[in-house]
Design a protein around this motif. Sequence first.
Motif, PDB file in Angstrom:
ATOM      1  N   GLN A 203      61.607   6.255  -9.318  1.00 44.28           N
ATOM      2  CA  GLN A 203      62.163   5.172 -10.132  1.00 44.28           C
ATOM      3  C   GLN A 203      62.003   5.380 -11.633  1.00 44.28           C
ATOM      4  OE1 GLN A 203      60.185   1.619  -8.837  1.00 44.28           O
ATOM      5  NE2 GLN A 203      61.213   1.545  -6.854  1.00 44.28           N
ATOM      6  N   GLY A 204      61.305   6.407 -12.052  1.00 40.67           N
ATOM      7  CA  GLY A 204      61.031   6.586 -13.475  1.00 40.67           C
ATOM      8  C   GLY A 204      62.291   6.743 -14.302  1.00 40.67           C
ATOM      9  N   THR A 205      62.263   6.218 -15.521  1.00 39.19           N
ATOM     10  CA  THR A 205      63.425   6.330 -16.398  1.00 39.19           C
ATOM     11  C   THR A 205      63.411   7.626 -17.205  1.00 39.19           C
ATOM     12  OG1 THR A 205      62.249   4.890 -17.977  1.00 39.19           O
ATOM     13  CG2 THR A 205      63.907   3.875 -16.569  1.00 39.19           C
ATOM     14  N   HIS A 206      62.544   8.567 -16.820  1.00 38.81           N
ATOM     15  CA  HIS A 206      62.586   9.896 -17.412  1.00 38.81           C
ATOM     16  C   HIS A 206      63.589  10.778 -16.667  1.00 38.81           C
ATOM     17  CE1 HIS A 206      59.818  10.176 -14.009  1.00 38.81           C
ATOM     18  NE2 HIS A 206      60.092  11.473 -13.953  1.00 38.81           N
ATOM     19  N   ALA A 207      64.163  10.268 -15.558  1.00 37.49           N
ATOM     20  CA  ALA A 207      64.994  11.117 -14.710  1.00 37.49           C
ATOM     21  C   ALA A 207      66.142  10.310 -14.109  1.00 37.49           C
ATOM     22  CB  ALA A 207      64.145  11.733 -13.596  1.00 37.49           C
ATOM     23  N   PHE A 208      67.155  11.028 -13.619  1.00 37.26           N
ATOM     24  CA  PHE A 208      68.262  10.440 -12.881  1.00 37.26           C
ATOM     25  C   PHE A 208      67.717   9.879 -11.566  1.00 37.26           C
ATOM     26  CE2 PHE A 208      71.660  10.708  -9.741  1.00 37.26           C
ATOM     27  CZ  PHE A 208      72.747  10.194 -10.425  1.00 37.26           C
ATOM     28  N   PRO A 209      68.222   8.729 -11.092  1.00 38.60           N
ATOM     29  CA  PRO A 209      69.349   7.947 -11.595  1.00 38.60           C
ATOM     30  C   PRO A 209      68.975   6.708 -12.408  1.00 38.60           C
ATOM     31  CG  PRO A 209      68.924   7.364  -9.333  1.00 38.60           C
ATOM     32  CD  PRO A 209      67.907   8.403  -9.683  1.00 38.60           C
ATOM     33  N   ASN A 210      67.681   6.340 -12.389  1.00 36.18           N
ATOM     34  CA  ASN A 210      67.328   5.098 -13.089  1.00 36.18           C
ATOM     35  C   ASN A 210      67.499   5.228 -14.594  1.00 36.18           C
ATOM     36  OD1 ASN A 210      66.585   2.414 -13.103  1.00 36.18           O
ATOM     37  ND2 ASN A 210      64.395   2.821 -13.108  1.00 36.18           N
ATOM     38  N   ARG A 211      67.329   6.433 -15.123  1.00 35.92           N
ATOM     39  CA  ARG A 211      67.567   6.640 -16.556  1.00 35.92           C
ATOM     40  C   ARG A 211      68.987   6.216 -16.921  1.00 35.92           C
ATOM     41  NH1 ARG A 211      66.845  12.596 -17.511  1.00 35.92           N
ATOM     42  NH2 ARG A 211      68.746  12.626 -16.254  1.00 35.92           N
ATOM     43  N   GLU A 212      69.955   6.644 -16.130  1.00 31.89           N
ATOM     44  CA  GLU A 212      71.350   6.333 -16.431  1.00 31.89           C
ATOM     45  C   GLU A 212      71.657   4.851 -16.170  1.00 31.89           C
ATOM     46  OE1 GLU A 212      70.943  10.544 -16.458  1.00 31.89           O
ATOM     47  OE2 GLU A 212      70.240   9.049 -15.005  1.00 31.89           O
ATOM     48  N   LEU A 213      71.097   4.274 -15.136  1.00 30.60           N
ATOM     49  CA  LEU A 213      71.332   2.861 -14.839  1.00 30.60           C
ATOM     50  C   LEU A 213      70.800   1.976 -15.957  1.00 30.60           C
ATOM     51  CD1 LEU A 213      70.479   3.000 -11.060  1.00 30.60           C
ATOM     52  CD2 LEU A 213      72.642   2.149 -11.989  1.00 30.60           C
ATOM     53  N   GLN A 214      69.591   2.267 -16.414  1.00 30.01           N
ATOM     54  CA  GLN A 214      69.024   1.450 -17.487  1.00 30.01           C
ATOM     55  C   GLN A 214      69.762   1.664 -18.805  1.00 30.01           C
ATOM     56  OE1 GLN A 214      66.979  -0.876 -16.730  1.00 30.01           O
ATOM     57  NE2 GLN A 214      66.574  -0.177 -14.641  1.00 30.01           N
ATOM     58  N   ALA A 215      70.277   2.870 -19.021  1.00 28.98           N
ATOM     59  CA  ALA A 215      71.062   3.118 -20.231  1.00 28.98           C
ATOM     60  C   ALA A 215      72.344   2.298 -20.224  1.00 28.98           C
ATOM     61  CB  ALA A 215      71.383   4.610 -20.355  1.00 28.98           C
ATOM     62  N   LEU A 216      72.965   2.147 -19.051  1.00 30.83           N
ATOM     63  CA  LEU A 216      74.140   1.288 -18.947  1.00 30.83           C
ATOM     64  C   LEU A 216      73.807  -0.134 -19.379  1.00 30.83           C
ATOM     65  CD1 LEU A 216      75.960   2.175 -15.589  1.00 30.83           C
ATOM     66  CD2 LEU A 216      76.939   2.262 -17.876  1.00 30.83           C
ATOM     67  N   CYS A 217      72.713  -0.657 -18.841  1.00 31.45           N
ATOM     68  CA  CYS A 217      72.308  -2.034 -19.160  1.00 31.45           C
ATOM     69  C   CYS A 217      72.042  -2.187 -20.651  1.00 31.45           C
ATOM     70  CB  CYS A 217      71.053  -2.406 -18.373  1.00 31.45           C
ATOM     71  SG  CYS A 217      71.296  -2.546 -16.589  1.00 31.45           S
ATOM     72  N   ALA A 218      71.263  -1.275 -21.208  1.00 32.19           N
ATOM     73  CA  ALA A 218      70.928  -1.371 -22.633  1.00 32.19           C
ATOM     74  C   ALA A 218      72.178  -1.239 -23.498  1.00 32.19           C
ATOM     75  CB  ALA A 218      69.907  -0.291 -22.997  1.00 32.19           C
ATOM     76  N   GLY A 219      73.109  -0.372 -23.084  1.00 31.36           N
ATOM     77  CA  GLY A 219      74.340  -0.202 -23.851  1.00 31.36           C
ATOM     78  C   GLY A 219      75.201  -1.449 -23.857  1.00 31.36           C
ATOM     79  N   TRP A 220      75.303  -2.107 -22.714  1.00 30.79           N
ATOM     80  CA  TRP A 220      76.092  -3.347 -22.646  1.00 30.79           C
ATOM     81  C   TRP A 220      75.476  -4.440 -23.517  1.00 30.79           C
ATOM     82  CZ3 TRP A 220      76.301  -3.075 -16.600  1.00 30.79           C
ATOM     83  CH2 TRP A 220      77.259  -2.120 -16.221  1.00 30.79           C
ATOM     84  N   GLU A 221      74.164  -4.500 -23.529  1.00 25.39           N
ATOM     85  CA  GLU A 221      73.501  -5.488 -24.385  1.00 25.39           C
ATOM     86  C   GLU A 221      73.717  -5.165 -25.857  1.00 25.39           C
ATOM     87  OE1 GLU A 221      69.789  -6.745 -21.437  1.00 25.39           O
ATOM     88  OE2 GLU A 221      69.468  -5.296 -23.054  1.00 25.39           O
ATOM     89  N   ALA A 222      73.591  -3.896 -26.209  1.00 30.57           N
ATOM     90  CA  ALA A 222      73.744  -3.504 -27.608  1.00 30.57           C
ATOM     91  C   ALA A 222      75.160  -3.744 -28.110  1.00 30.57           C
ATOM     92  CB  ALA A 222      73.362  -2.032 -27.780  1.00 30.57           C
ATOM     93  N   SER A 223      76.144  -3.556 -27.246  1.00 33.46           N
ATOM     94  CA  SER A 223      77.542  -3.730 -27.658  1.00 33.46           C
ATOM     95  C   SER A 223      77.962  -5.194 -27.683  1.00 33.46           C
ATOM     96  CB  SER A 223      78.459  -2.973 -26.694  1.00 33.46           C
ATOM     97  OG  SER A 223      78.475  -3.595 -25.412  1.00 33.46           O
ATOM     98  N   GLY A 224      77.168  -6.053 -27.052  1.00 32.18           N
ATOM     99  CA  GLY A 224      77.539  -7.467 -26.963  1.00 32.18           C
ATOM    100  C   GLY A 224      78.362  -7.799 -25.733  1.00 32.18           C
ATOM    101  N   ARG A 225      78.675  -6.799 -24.927  1.00 33.15           N
ATOM    102  CA  ARG A 225      79.425  -7.089 -23.702  1.00 33.15           C
ATOM    103  C   ARG A 225      78.618  -8.004 -22.777  1.00 33.15           C
ATOM    104  NH1 ARG A 225      81.397  -2.761 -19.013  1.00 33.15           N
ATOM    105  NH2 ARG A 225      82.630  -4.281 -17.791  1.00 33.15           N
ATOM    106  N   ALA A 226      77.311  -7.812 -22.762  1.00 29.03           N
ATOM    107  CA  ALA A 226      76.420  -8.668 -21.983  1.00 29.03           C
ATOM    108  C   ALA A 226      75.361  -9.265 -22.897  1.00 29.03           C
ATOM    109  CB  ALA A 226      75.745  -7.873 -20.868  1.00 29.03           C
ATOM    110  N   LEU A 227      75.013 -10.519 -22.642  1.00 32.20           N
ATOM    111  CA  LEU A 227      73.843 -11.078 -23.316  1.00 32.20           C
ATOM    112  C   LEU A 227      72.585 -10.414 -22.778  1.00 32.20           C
ATOM    113  CD1 LEU A 227      74.669 -14.919 -23.286  1.00 32.20           C
ATOM    114  CD2 LEU A 227      74.832 -13.344 -25.227  1.00 32.20           C
ATOM    115  N   ALA A 228      72.537 -10.226 -21.466  1.00 34.55           N
ATOM    116  CA  ALA A 228      71.409  -9.564 -20.811  1.00 34.55           C
ATOM    117  C   ALA A 228      71.912  -8.853 -19.572  1.00 34.55           C
ATOM    118  CB  ALA A 228      70.338 -10.584 -20.426  1.00 34.55           C
TER     119      ALA A 228
END
Length: 502
Positions: A203-228
């Motif tokens: 599950q570590g975010t140093h490796a696939f796939p959780n790294r990419e999943l969490q990056a999606l979430c953080a990107g949506w928040e940063a862009s404003g597409r999602a509040l959270a």
Amino acid sequence: MRLLLAALSHETNTFSPVPTPRERFCRTGGALLEGQAAIDFYRDTGTCLGGFLKVAEEAGAAVTMSIAAHAPPSGKVEAAAYEGFCDSICAAVAAGGHDGILLDLHGAMVAEGFDDGEGELVRRIRAIDGTTPIAIAYDMHANVHANMVEGPVVTCGYHTYPHVDQAETAERAARILLRVLAGEVKPTTAWARAPMLPHVMAQGTHAFPNRELQALCAGWEASGRALAASLYVGFPHADIEYAGLSAVVTTDDDPAEAQAMVAELIDFAWKARQDFTFRPEPLAESVARAKAAGATRADLPVVLLDHYDNCASGGTMDTTETLAEILRQGLEDVAFFGLCDPEAVAACQAAGIGATVTLALGGKLPMPALPQSSRPLTVTGTVKTISAGTFVTKAGLSPGLKVYMGPTVVLDTGAVEIVLVTRQIEPVSPDMFRILGIEPRDKRYLAIKSRVHWRAALGPLAREIVECAGIGVCTSDYGQLTFRNVRRPIYPLDPGANGPTL
């Protein structure tokens, strides 16, 4: 503006024999933290309460602090403790006068009588006050139930594992709450589960796939597409119906967009399900591989992970099989952290620094959920260090937080320096070694009871990593556990499980 803050945090390993009474939630070893004492303890720390306090103080809000109850992972929370904590928080809610409520909850708490500890708390709060906005910071290992995410206005989960973004997660949640109070946003939430139990070691975010999943979430928040946006990998060592992976997304009054993002996360995770599995190797082979890797002296140590007995996932921290194999194979210049054995600590304290003692270490807690329990290990060594076990974390997880390991000793066999503690604590920081007179960078081998969190601060010191499958209730071999309550079929318990229906 007046904000109510509270914390009730526990990750429950239902296979763990370690009890969870009220006293386990007393972080300093004394009384339960609440009110001003809790504010003073958590202000300017890298914790969820630290993040809440930072945003509240920046906004000039008056803060009411209810309880701050945090316990290391273990078995089910005792009913009396759970009811007392809920009563304290609900009494603060009933007192009224608050514009918003900020909660630091884990998300994988199982109490006696309630598989959904956090959801039941939220339900009780909403029964008292159905209108005051709530924002919650959850651990990434939350096992999500409906009351956890549908009752609050907004929830935010960690984006990192190791969880180095605890304060940042709470800040995100609190700032959304302030926008709600200002009438700037109207949160709407979608969520879904996937029928899968990701292995913690994958599950570590140093490796696939959780790294990419969490990056999606953080990107949506940063862009404003999602509040959270949160992808919860879940905590698989909770034998409850809804353990496992889930996704929760909140938008500004756009339910269709929230649902689309949830579907993308769930679909991604399901397609990567094989990458969320872990295959252990026999212990003797792992230790032999570590011995070979450390045969040539280098600037950094080889790290051996005794990950089946990680107390931060509910392990007893007293299993001895990995230590026994290290001694059997003759590894030298090893720091082993460690064993929770109050009896052995007391014996070393009584003997004094410099004394030679022979002790039966560990193996004191039976583990009926496993095919076998650990056995005590008889060791002869010199008492090298006696410490109060208190320090302030400088880096990695929760910087600025004062940590209480309780009385701690180092027993030196000549080849292995064994750390003995009186409170279960995961070795995640170089500071934990240094206060005991051990410089981790200078050891040939570091053997630690950890799974992923060690990477945050000790990771840069590792020349090579060797995962050791000893014995413990954090086993990554699901075949050693009997799951009676989790929904079925579920992957990988059922390799042919069908994918989620959204």
